[in-house]
Design an enzyme around this catalytic site. Structure first.
Site, PDB file in Angstrom:
ATOM      1  CD  GLU A 203     -31.604 -21.197 -44.692  1.00  0.00           C
ATOM      2  OE1 GLU A 203     -32.713 -20.977 -45.162  1.00  0.00           O
ATOM      3  OE2 GLU A 203     -30.894 -22.161 -45.064  1.00  0.00           O
TER       4      GLU A 203
ATOM      5  CD  GLU B  69     -13.361 -27.165 -23.594  1.00  0.00           C
ATOM      6  OE1 GLU B  69     -14.443 -27.573 -24.082  1.00  0.00           O
ATOM      7  OE2 GLU B  69     -13.106 -27.199 -22.380  1.00  0.00           O
TER       8      GLU B  69
ATOM      9  CE  LYS C  66     -21.415 -25.248 -30.582  1.00  0.00           C
ATOM     10  NZ  LYS C  66     -22.018 -26.292 -31.397  1.00  0.00           N
TER      11      LYS C  66
ATOM     12  CG  ASP D 199     -21.343 -30.204 -36.209  1.00  0.00           C
ATOM     13  OD1 ASP D 199     -22.312 -30.177 -35.423  1.00  0.00           O
ATOM     14  OD2 ASP D 199     -21.443 -29.957 -37.418  1.00  0.00           O
TER      15      ASP D 199
ATOM     16  CE1 TYR E 150     -18.469 -30.855 -23.947  1.00  0.00           C
ATOM     17  CE2 TYR E 150     -17.783 -32.134 -25.850  1.00  0.00           C
ATOM     18  CZ  TYR E 150     -18.768 -31.463 -25.136  1.00  0.00           C
ATOM     19  OH  TYR E 150     -20.042 -31.428 -25.619  1.00  0.00           O
TER      20      TYR E 150
ATOM     21  CE  LYS F  91     -23.156 -22.566 -34.805  1.00  0.00           C
ATOM     22  NZ  LYS F  91     -24.136 -23.639 -34.669  1.00  0.00           N
TER      23      LYS F  91
ATOM     24  CB  CYS G  92     -42.647 -40.016 -62.417  1.00  0.00           C
ATOM     25  SG  CYS G  92     -41.084 -40.897 -62.472  1.00  0.00           S
TER      26      CYS G  92
ATOM     27  CB  CYS H 297     -42.546 -43.878 -65.435  1.00  0.00           C
ATOM     28  SG  CYS H 297     -43.424 -43.393 -63.940  1.00  0.00           S
TER      29      CYS H 297
ATOM     30  CB  CYS I 192     -42.731 -41.775 -59.138  1.00  0.00           C
ATOM     31  SG  CYS I 192     -43.303 -42.983 -60.360  1.00  0.00           S
TER      32      CYS I 192
ATOM     33  CB  CYS J  60     -41.375 -45.939 -61.800  1.00  0.00           C
ATOM     34  SG  CYS J  60     -40.323 -44.552 -62.171  1.00  0.00           S
TER      35      CYS J  60
HETATM   36  N1  LIG Z   1     -29.782 -26.840 -39.291  1.00  0.00           N
HETATM   37  C1  LIG Z   1     -30.859 -26.943 -38.539  1.00  0.00           C
HETATM   38  O1  LIG Z   1     -31.972 -27.084 -39.000  1.00  0.00           O
HETATM   39  C2  LIG Z   1     -30.699 -26.899 -37.069  1.00  0.00           C
HETATM   40  C3  LIG Z   1     -31.790 -27.101 -36.239  1.00  0.00           C
HETATM   41  C4  LIG Z   1     -31.589 -27.078 -34.871  1.00  0.00           C
HETATM   42  C5  LIG Z   1     -30.323 -26.853 -34.369  1.00  0.00           C
HETATM   43  N2  LIG Z   1     -29.281 -26.649 -35.219  1.00  0.00           N
HETATM   44  C6  LIG Z   1     -27.938 -26.367 -34.736  1.00  0.00           C
HETATM   45  O2  LIG Z   1     -27.721 -26.982 -33.529  1.00  0.00           O
HETATM   46  C7  LIG Z   1     -27.294 -26.051 -32.589  1.00  0.00           C
HETATM   47  C8  LIG Z   1     -28.297 -25.920 -31.493  1.00  0.00           C
HETATM   48  O3  LIG Z   1     -28.257 -27.034 -30.819  1.00  0.00           O
HETATM   49  P1  LIG Z   1     -27.601 -27.133 -29.418  1.00  0.00           P
HETATM   50  O4  LIG Z   1     -28.560 -26.684 -28.419  1.00  0.00           O
HETATM   51  O5  LIG Z   1     -27.053 -28.507 -29.363  1.00  0.00           O
HETATM   52  O6  LIG Z   1     -26.476 -26.044 -29.336  1.00  0.00           O
HETATM   53  P2  LIG Z   1     -25.024 -26.014 -29.864  1.00  0.00           P
HETATM   54  O7  LIG Z   1     -24.691 -27.238 -30.604  1.00  0.00           O
HETATM   55  O8  LIG Z   1     -24.809 -24.729 -30.530  1.00  0.00           O
HETATM   56  O9  LIG Z   1     -24.211 -25.943 -28.522  1.00  0.00           O
HETATM   57  C9  LIG Z   1     -24.375 -26.767 -27.406  1.00  0.00           C
HETATM   58  C10 LIG Z   1     -23.771 -28.083 -27.570  1.00  0.00           C
HETATM   59  O10 LIG Z   1     -22.466 -27.991 -28.070  1.00  0.00           O
HETATM   60  C11 LIG Z   1     -21.858 -29.218 -27.790  1.00  0.00           C
HETATM   61  N3  LIG Z   1     -20.412 -29.045 -27.653  1.00  0.00           N
HETATM   62  C12 LIG Z   1     -19.501 -29.388 -28.588  1.00  0.00           C
HETATM   63  N4  LIG Z   1     -18.264 -29.145 -28.186  1.00  0.00           N
HETATM   64  C13 LIG Z   1     -18.349 -28.646 -26.944  1.00  0.00           C
HETATM   65  C14 LIG Z   1     -17.392 -28.209 -26.010  1.00  0.00           C
HETATM   66  N5  LIG Z   1     -16.078 -28.226 -26.264  1.00  0.00           N
HETATM   67  N6  LIG Z   1     -17.861 -27.755 -24.841  1.00  0.00           N
HETATM   68  C15 LIG Z   1     -19.185 -27.717 -24.563  1.00  0.00           C
HETATM   69  N7  LIG Z   1     -20.136 -28.118 -25.424  1.00  0.00           N
HETATM   70  C16 LIG Z   1     -19.727 -28.568 -26.604  1.00  0.00           C
HETATM   71  C17 LIG Z   1     -22.543 -29.768 -26.580  1.00  0.00           C
HETATM   72  O11 LIG Z   1     -23.135 -30.990 -26.958  1.00  0.00           O
HETATM   73  C18 LIG Z   1     -23.635 -28.816 -26.279  1.00  0.00           C
HETATM   74  O12 LIG Z   1     -24.825 -29.457 -25.939  1.00  0.00           O
HETATM   75  C19 LIG Z   1     -27.149 -24.735 -33.228  1.00  0.00           C
HETATM   76  O13 LIG Z   1     -25.792 -24.451 -33.398  1.00  0.00           O
HETATM   77  C20 LIG Z   1     -27.835 -24.893 -34.539  1.00  0.00           C
HETATM   78  O14 LIG Z   1     -27.088 -24.300 -35.555  1.00  0.00           O
HETATM   79  C21 LIG Z   1     -29.454 -26.670 -36.533  1.00  0.00           C
HETATM   80 ZN   LIG Z   2     -41.900 -42.985 -62.213  1.00  0.00          ZN
END
Ligand SMILES: NC(=O)c1ccc[n+]([C@@H]2O[C@H](COP(=O)([O-])OP(=O)(O)OC[C@H]3O[C@@H](n4cnc5c(N)ncnc54)[C@H](O)[C@@H]3O)[C@@H](O)[C@H]2O)c1
Ligand SMILES: [Zn+2]
Length: 675
Positions: free
Chosen positions: A36, A114, A116, A118, A229, A319, A413, A416, A431, A436
């Site tokens: 989103e 590679e 990605k 999280d 990495y 992604k 609430c 309560c 609350c 409560c």
């Molecule tokens: N849900 C939310 O409210 C919210 C808010 C802000 C950001 N985000 C998410 O965070 C991301 C944006 O943040 P971002 O700038 O860190 O970008 P990102 O996470 O999309 O991509 C960059 C980061 O990926 C990481 N990464 C992981 N594996 C890697 C690999 N093998 N090689 C290189 N990099 C790798 C690195 O840390 C790099 O900084 C977005 O994907 C977004 O969906 C979500």
């Molecule tokens: Zn309460």
């Protein structure tokens, strides 16, 4: 779209994206899923491209999400840390490939694919092979110095291994991600649930929240991991790898944890095949992956491709769209937590999602329900993207029945009946009633739990009964329970009743820190409770402490207690009802045990390093603390002793450099026994 509409939509999107950036990067508490979020950001980028006249000024589309938080020193990266361009579309991934082929004017470009990961981006600097610093990405230019916390990561070597044919650069910034395994994530959430604390939605948030804890001992209790990495600054330049694939080999040879697997590919078809293979395998990786990163393999070509203000042009993240299901929202229930926060929960028609059946999902808070206009009876989308706790991300408007009316969040609430409040600057609705029943229950459950004074036989269900019966209205009431009342709880309960009463009586002499932790002071975890216990030596002394008492010497705040926590503690006891709990506890006769201040270890600071012959780290720590000493993670001039075992590392050298006494286990045990 008219110019006016475009202009206002750009402004609106910039504000929304900035807000979600703050929630995600700084507070590790996102309110929307990545899918989103990425959609909002993409819409913004497209509008800014189409209406450049309204795209002036700072935009989140040109910046790296900033994770810097208060309480950490910032440190400037020698080479910038970048983000990645990302896409959910196969076509765009192919276009990325074709663009590079065009721009670099050559066919047969080789790519590396590679996982990605999280997690939370970190940069670890090694100088002459020794770990000197760990820094978060921050704003890409400077980040928070989290070295002390990173040193709690067991799999992160303090020193790079030497290997034949692999250079050992004089200086190198190695980039990677800090993460938590799913298993560890579930363990911590279970504990938080027991303590009545809010749960983390996914391992990434928990890892991010953990590495930013101000107290390294809290960090050490969660098993963070790291995978590396990438590279930043490298000196000398002759120590640069020729390719990314080669660099992976070096990372491994240096003894660092690296990705389990990467692929090499030539041409868009091979890239796509590798991405799909990765998708099929990613469940087996130790870390959560949210995509595949496709990188140009040859380092000189990477340099030629260059980068934009926020991301390299030679890499692209593809992604994976989150697992999502559609189902009907039957009802919204509102739960009240220990601190009175009302959390709305969606009750759903059970639906299959990423291998599990989902029938409940979080709706976050009042504002989120209103923003998404979620109504009971709607068909909603439920998502579980790396997010282990499913969330309702939106409504399918096409299936809304005409009789569906907007949801009205309770103004009272549900437990309560007290009118709810929303404090300035908070999204949570609370609350405010201290009495409560649910809040009382959760507070008492926390106090009696294993993590606090640990009263056997007083689990959650028992507390529920005691509160419901009206025998317990607050924590001290535990100590006033009457045997004849308890006996009415069932037939032949004499034995269990007596056991419970004994356990309650015994708990009066629990260690002081357990009582302090049991009070549930915001921001003060178990480690802080131990510091407070050591410093104040009594519940009442703590409750009547003044600001000055938290500050020893100049500007130094007690142990792990920072300014923020000191203020939270003061605010907590400034509340007469909280203060009354302490007075009442003392009145009913609790006698918290204070560590023996006459022992040789009292007030001494220890640093543990290496493996001891018989004691585990936890055992040694417990013994030191029981004798009134404390354990800290880094050696400094203030360290009294370094307790060293086999394979002690850099701490030992530091101790020698600072002339801190180094003792072994035998000497330690002698000290402990007063000999
Ligand atoms: N849900 C939310 O409210 C919210 C808010 C802000 C950001 N985000 C998410 O965070 C991301 C944006 O943040 P971002 O700038 O860190 O970008 P990102 O996470 O999309 O991509 C960059 C980061 O990926 C990481 N990464 C992981 N594996 C890697 C690999 N093998 N090689 C290189 N990099 C790798 C690195 O840390 C790099 O900084 C977005 O994907 C977004 O969906 C979500
Ligand atoms: Zn309460």
């Amino acid at each position: 779209m008219t110019p006016v509409e475009a202009q206002s939509r750009i402004a609106e999107l910039r504000a929304q994206v900035a807000r979600h950036d703050e929630l995600y990067h700084r507070r590790a508490q996102p309110q929307i899923g990545d899918f989103e979020y990425d959609a909002l950001k993409r819409e913004l980028a497209e509008l800014e491209a189409a209406w450049p006249q309204f795209a002036r000024g700072a935009s989140p589309t040109e910046q790296v999400g900033d994770d810097r938080t208060e309480g950490f020193q910032v440190y400037r990266h020698r080479e910038r840390m970048m983000s990645l361009d990302n896409t959910y579309s196969e076509t765009e991934l192919r276009e990325f490939h074709d663009r590079l082929v065009r721009e670099l004017e050559r066919d047969g470009l080789k790519f590396v694919i590679e996982p990605k990961i999280d997690g939370l981006a970190v940069s670890i600097t090694y100088e002459k092979g020794k770990l000197v610093r760990a820094v978060t990405r921050g704003n890409g230019i400077e980040g928070d110095d989290i070295t002390t916390n990173a040193l709690t990561i067991k799999s992160l070597p303090r020193e790079l291994k030497r290997a034949d044919g692999v250079p050992l650069p004089a200086v190198i910034e190695i980039r990677g991600e800090v993460f938590l395994t799913t298993e560890e994530f579930l363990r911590i959430n279970r504990q938080r649930e027991e303590a009545g604390e809010p749960l983390y939605a996914n391992p990434r948030n928990l890892a991010a929240g953990t590495i930013k804890q101000l107290d390294p001992r809290e960090v050490a209790q969660r098993k963070l991991e790291v995978v590396l990495y990438g590279r930043g600054y490298v000196e000398p330049a002759s120590a640069l790898p020729e390719t990314q694939a080669q660099f992976h080999g070096w990372v491994k040879a240096w003894g660092l944890p690296t990705v389990e697997r990467f692929w090499t590919a030539t041409g868009a078809d091979e890239i796509w095949a590798a991405v799909q293979e990765l998708d099929a395998l990613r469940d087996t990786f130790a870390y959560a992956t949210d995509g595949a990163v496709v990188k140009l393999d040859a380092v000189p070509l990477q340099r030629r491709a260059g980068s934009t203000s926020k991301s390299p042009r030679w890499a692209m993240a593809y992604k994976f769209a989150p697992d999502r299901a559609e189902t009907q929202l039957r009802a919204i229930t509102v739960q009240v937590g220990r601190t009175g926060v009302l959390t709305p929960v969606a009750e759903l028609d059970p639906v299959q999602l990423a291998g599990t059946t989902v029938s409940r999902a979080t709706l976050h808070n009042r504002d989120e329900i209103a923003r998404k206009d979620i109504r009971v009876g709607d068909f909603v989308y439920v998502e579980k993207a790396g997010e282990i706790i499913p969330a309702v991300i939106g409504v399918n408007p096409a299936r809304r029945a005409p009789e569906c009316v907007p949801y009205v969040f309770p103004e009272k609430c549900p437990e309560c009946g007290t009118a709810v409040v929303q404090l300035e600057g908070e999204v949570a609705v609370r609350c405010p009633n201290f009495s409560c029943p649910v809040q009382v229950r959760r507070r008492v459950q926390h106090f009696a739990s294993k993590a606090c004074v640990d009263i056997e036989g007083m689990g959650e269900a028992m507390v529920d009964v005691l509160v419901e019966k009206g025998w317990v209205h607050s924590v001290p009431d535990i100590y006033q329970l009457k045997r004849e009342n308890l006996l009415t709880l069932g037939k032949s309960v004499e034995k269990s009743t007596d056991k419970l009463l004994e356990a309650i009586e015994a708990s009066k002499r629990a260690e002081l820190w357990r009582f302090i932790h049991g009070l549930g002071i915001p921001h003060a975890g178990a480690a802080a409770a131990k510091d407070l216990a050591r410093t104040f030596g009594g519940l009442e002394r703590l409750a009547s402490a003044r600001y000055e008492d938290f500050i020893r010497e100049k500007a130094s705040v007690i142990g792990g207690i920072g300014e923020t926590m000191a203020l939270a503690i003061l605010a907590y006891f400034a509340e007469p009802r909280n203060r009354a709990v302490v007075d009442e506890l003392v009145r009913v006769g609790v006698q918290p045990v204070v560590p023996n201040s006459g022992s040789a270890l009292a007030g001494k600071t220890f640093v543990l390093t290496g493996t001891l012959p018989t004691l585990t780290r936890d055992e040694a720590t417990a013994q030191i603390e029981a004798a009134g000493g404390k354990v800290s993670s880094g050696v400094s001039k203030k360290t009294s002793y370094v307790l060293a075992g086999e394979e002690a590392g850099s701490k030992l050298e530091k101790a020698r450099a600072l002339a801190v006494p180094v003792i072994d286990e035998a000497e330690f045990l002698r000290l402990l026994s007063g000999g």
